[in-house]
Write an enzyme that holds these catalytic residues in place. Structure first.
Site, PDB file in Angstrom:
ATOM      1  N   ASN A 115       0.209  -1.030  -0.116  1.00 26.15           N
ATOM      2  CA  ASN A 115       0.103  -0.453   0.051  1.00 26.15           C
ATOM      3  C   ASN A 115       0.995   1.292   0.018  1.00 26.15           C
ATOM      4  OD1 ASN A 115      -2.925  -0.400  -0.135  1.00 26.15           O
ATOM      5  ND2 ASN A 115      -2.127  -1.947   1.519  1.00 26.15           N
ATOM      6  N   ASP A 153      16.521  -8.338   1.172  1.00 33.06           N
ATOM      7  CA  ASP A 153      16.519 -10.171   0.648  1.00 33.06           C
ATOM      8  C   ASP A 153      14.309 -10.334   1.149  1.00 33.06           C
ATOM      9  OD1 ASP A 153      15.982 -12.635  -0.446  1.00 33.06           O
ATOM     10  OD2 ASP A 153      17.815 -13.375   1.440  1.00 33.06           O
ATOM     11  N   HIS A 178      22.357  -2.824   8.495  1.00 33.51           N
ATOM     12  CA  HIS A 178      24.459  -1.954   7.821  1.00 33.51           C
ATOM     13  C   HIS A 178      25.096  -2.624   8.963  1.00 33.51           C
ATOM     14  CE1 HIS A 178      23.964   1.450   5.173  1.00 33.51           C
ATOM     15  NE2 HIS A 178      22.446   1.313   5.768  1.00 33.51           N
ATOM     16  N   SER A 209      -0.912  -0.950   9.419  1.00 31.36           N
ATOM     17  CA  SER A 209       0.311   0.421   8.796  1.00 31.36           C
ATOM     18  C   SER A 209       1.110   0.977  10.135  1.00 31.36           C
ATOM     19  CB  SER A 209      -1.218   2.159   8.941  1.00 31.36           C
ATOM     20  OG  SER A 209      -2.283   1.136   7.967  1.00 31.36           O
ATOM     21  N   ALA A 265      -0.973  -2.721  13.486  1.00 36.08           N
ATOM     22  CA  ALA A 265      -0.256  -0.966  13.780  1.00 36.08           C
ATOM     23  C   ALA A 265       0.196  -0.363  14.509  1.00 36.08           C
ATOM     24  CB  ALA A 265      -1.694  -0.254  12.853  1.00 36.08           C
ATOM     25  N   THR A 281      10.517  -7.830  16.266  1.00 34.58           N
ATOM     26  CA  THR A 281      12.180  -7.987  16.824  1.00 34.58           C
ATOM     27  C   THR A 281      12.688  -9.365  16.138  1.00 34.58           C
ATOM     28  OG1 THR A 281      12.065  -8.150  18.600  1.00 34.58           O
ATOM     29  CG2 THR A 281      12.219  -6.023  17.762  1.00 34.58           C
ATOM     30  N   ARG A 327       4.326  -8.378  20.948  1.00 36.44           N
ATOM     31  CA  ARG A 327       4.290 -10.061  21.518  1.00 36.44           C
ATOM     32  C   ARG A 327       3.444 -10.495  20.790  1.00 36.44           C
ATOM     33  NH1 ARG A 327       0.546  -9.474  25.823  1.00 36.44           N
ATOM     34  NH2 ARG A 327       1.650 -10.561  26.640  1.00 36.44           N
ATOM     35  N   ARG A 372      -2.651 -12.653  20.717  1.00 40.32           N
ATOM     36  CA  ARG A 372      -3.491 -14.747  20.561  1.00 40.32           C
ATOM     37  C   ARG A 372      -3.727 -15.412  19.399  1.00 40.32           C
ATOM     38  NH1 ARG A 372      -8.442 -14.764  17.624  1.00 40.32           N
ATOM     39  NH2 ARG A 372      -9.252 -12.553  16.552  1.00 40.32           N
TER      40      ARG A 372
END
Length: 551
Positions: free
Chosen positions: A88, A96, A116, A144, A162, A167, A182, A185
């Site tokens: 969007n 990659d 980097h 988003s 959103a 991580t 995290r 559910r």
């Protein structure tokens, strides 16, 4: 493949921003044919729409049927985009990246399949980039403003809320959100049939908060806390754990210190227990044993944090241990038959590291981690990939040891640092096998320790995998329903609710532990919002050391 953007008209084109309205049979279809021919070397399916203002500078590009790239999206690198996908407006997909079919990427999202290098020997902008790649499964909805970092796998049927920062890997069917993201559910767990359980949780939370002050006052004798009234069970007035349990209960249910006690006085009492030379705690004034640091590291350390304080001193007795010494000590422990005690020892060592990082990391050259990374490395290398455990599971007795040790070990060395488990699916198999042990339905076996040592591993592993989630949810639902009925008005929970002995008397330890168990059971079932509290102490769901500090 280098390609030049088509010149954009002065007015924004509706179809560029609303590409789902694209009709290949319309006049726009001819413009798209020209646009796509200019993407030399790209493999593009039928019905694909790429906005004229999208910046597409890929080394290689494959887009499946009926997918679209909207206005001002930015694509570079080696990209594979499946069928029925959407990128969007203002989204960034670089590096990659391989995504399956039906992946929906919200506006302003960044999927960054590269990084980097950041050697200290030269400025970052002068250093090259490197990539581990990002893999995204089928039927994934990415909201988003999401950021997905390099080296991650997002499973099938995932929803990412959103604004999330992803991580770590996301398992199939997960709904995740937050920074860091995290698990919220599992999409396969139908919570719609849990209206009665949700109502029971809400009622319990209201009752526990209304009666918390009375539960705490019941265990005050001679101006201090005891675990249970001395008239009902033998108590140790010198024990500091009841003070810590009282602080945990008050924080959890009342949002402050225990009524009648001042925060400053409580902090003074607890911090004065820390020995400056070793950093260990000596509740009775005796010399702390640096060779065997105990549970007071956990309960006192977290109670100090709940009161808004910090440890006066690093825990030198652990921080000063060398990697070789600690791994030799771990290798010499009786893991086969004594995994519970071994896990306890690891929990204390890892918590000492975590508290030192949290409270003194900025002043120590290694960030306060001490031997933590050596401990983690040894543990990860020695976890049994077939069971997920560190102890034997050859009998029900050994499995009890292994699972209870697994909880203590992983709470301290993995969950507390936000580090994923080495073999989560194998661990779930072992824990569920143990959960069926008839011992857990007896007065001797139904204890707060034994139930906590099952639900926490299931809850923790579920952050990585949906393996056998339905079976785990069925067990959790039964345990939660039973636990809610064991609250004793004005007294709280007993450590061993079916026991006719002293452990069957409600007290502070039982109340603190069962309140945490109820939250974990409810959260595993995606119902924890109903109970109206969230642990912040020993049983907190968030890491004490955020993953960013691990480097």
């Amino acid at each position: 493949m280098d390609e030049e953007l088509h010149a954009a008209s002065d007015a924004p084109r509706r179809v560029d921003f609303l590409p789902w309205e694209y009709d290949p049979a319309s006049a726009e279809g001819a413009l798209q044919a020209d646009r796509q021919r200019a993407l030399t070397g790209a493999t593009i399916g039928q019905g694909v729409m790429i906005a004229s203002t999208a910046a597409v500078f890929c080394d290689s590009l494959s887009i499946g049927d009926r997918s679209y790239v909207a206005a001002l999206a930015y694509l570079t690198g080696d990209l594979t985009i499946g069928a029925d996908c959407s990128v969007n407006p203002f989204a960034v997909v670089r590096g990659d990246v391989v995504m399956g079919d039906g992946v929906r990427i919200g506006a302003h999202t960044s999927i960054l399949g590269f990084n980097h290098r950041m050697s200290i020997e030269s400025p970052v902008f002068t250093q090259e980039t490197w990539s581990r790649g990002i893999r995204i499964g089928d039927d994934v909805w990415i909201g988003s403003g999401v950021t997905i970092l390099d080296g991650l796998t997002v499973g099938d049927h995932v929803v990412i809320g959103a604004g999330s920062v992803v991580t770590k890997d996301v398992p199939d069917w997960a709904v995740v959100a937050g920074n860091p993201a995290r698990l919220i559910r599992d999409r396969r767990v139908d919570a719609s049939g849990d209206a009665d359980l949700r109502a029971a949780l809400s009622a319990f939370g209201d009752t526990a908060r209304a009666q918390a002050a009375a539960v705490l006052a019941r265990c005050v004798e001679d101006g201090g806390f005891v675990d249970r009234p001395s008239a009902l069970a033998e108590t140790d007035a010198a024990d500091v754990r009841p003070w810590c349990d009282a602080i945990e209960i008050a924080d959890l249910l009342l949002g402050g210190p225990p009524p009648g006690f001042e925060t400053a006085d409580l902090l003074q009492r607890l911090t004065s227990l820390q020995d400056a030379a070793t950093g260990l705690f000596s509740p009775d004034g005796s010399e702390p044993d640096a060779a065997a640091p105990d549970y007071h590291v956990l309960c006192v350390g977290y109670a100090i944090h709940l009161l808004g304080g910090a440890l006066p001193h690093p825990i030198h007795a652990v921080h000063s241990l060398t990697g070789g010494a600690v791994t030799s000590a771990l290798a010499g422990r009786e893991w086969r038959g004594g995994a519970w005690g071994d896990g306890d020892a690891v929990d204390v060592l890892a918590t000492a590291c975590a508290l030192t990082v949290a409270d003194h990391g900025d002043s120590l050259p290694d960030g306060g981690f001490g031997p933590y990374f050596e401990i983690l490395g040894w543990l990860t290398a020695h976890a049994d990939p077939t069971t997920g455990m560190w102890g034997s599971v050859d009998s029900s007795e050994l499995r009890l040891q292994a699972v209870n040790g697994f909880y203590r070990l992983t709470r301290g060395a993995y969950a507390q640092f936000g580090v994923p488990l080495p073999h989560p699916e194998a661990a779930i198999d072992t824990v569920l096998a143990h959960a069926a042990d008839p011992l857990l339905e007896t007065p001797e076996g139904l204890t707060a320790c034994n139930i906590l040592d099952i639900i926490h591993p299931l809850w923790l592993a579920a952050e990585q995998t949906g393996h056998r989630r339905g079976e785990g949810a069925a067990w959790a639902r039964g345990q939660l329903t039973a636990a809610l009925d064991r609250w004793v008005d004005g007294a709280g929970f007993a450590f061993a609710p079916l026991s006719v002995g002293p452990d069957g008397v409600p007290g502070l330890q039982g109340t603190e532990m069962w309140c945490a168990i109820i939250w974990l059971l409810a959260d595993y079932l995606q119902l924890s919002d109903a109970v109206g509290y969230r642990p912040r102490g020993v049983h907190r769901p968030e890491p004490l050391v955020t993953p960013g500090r691990l480097g």
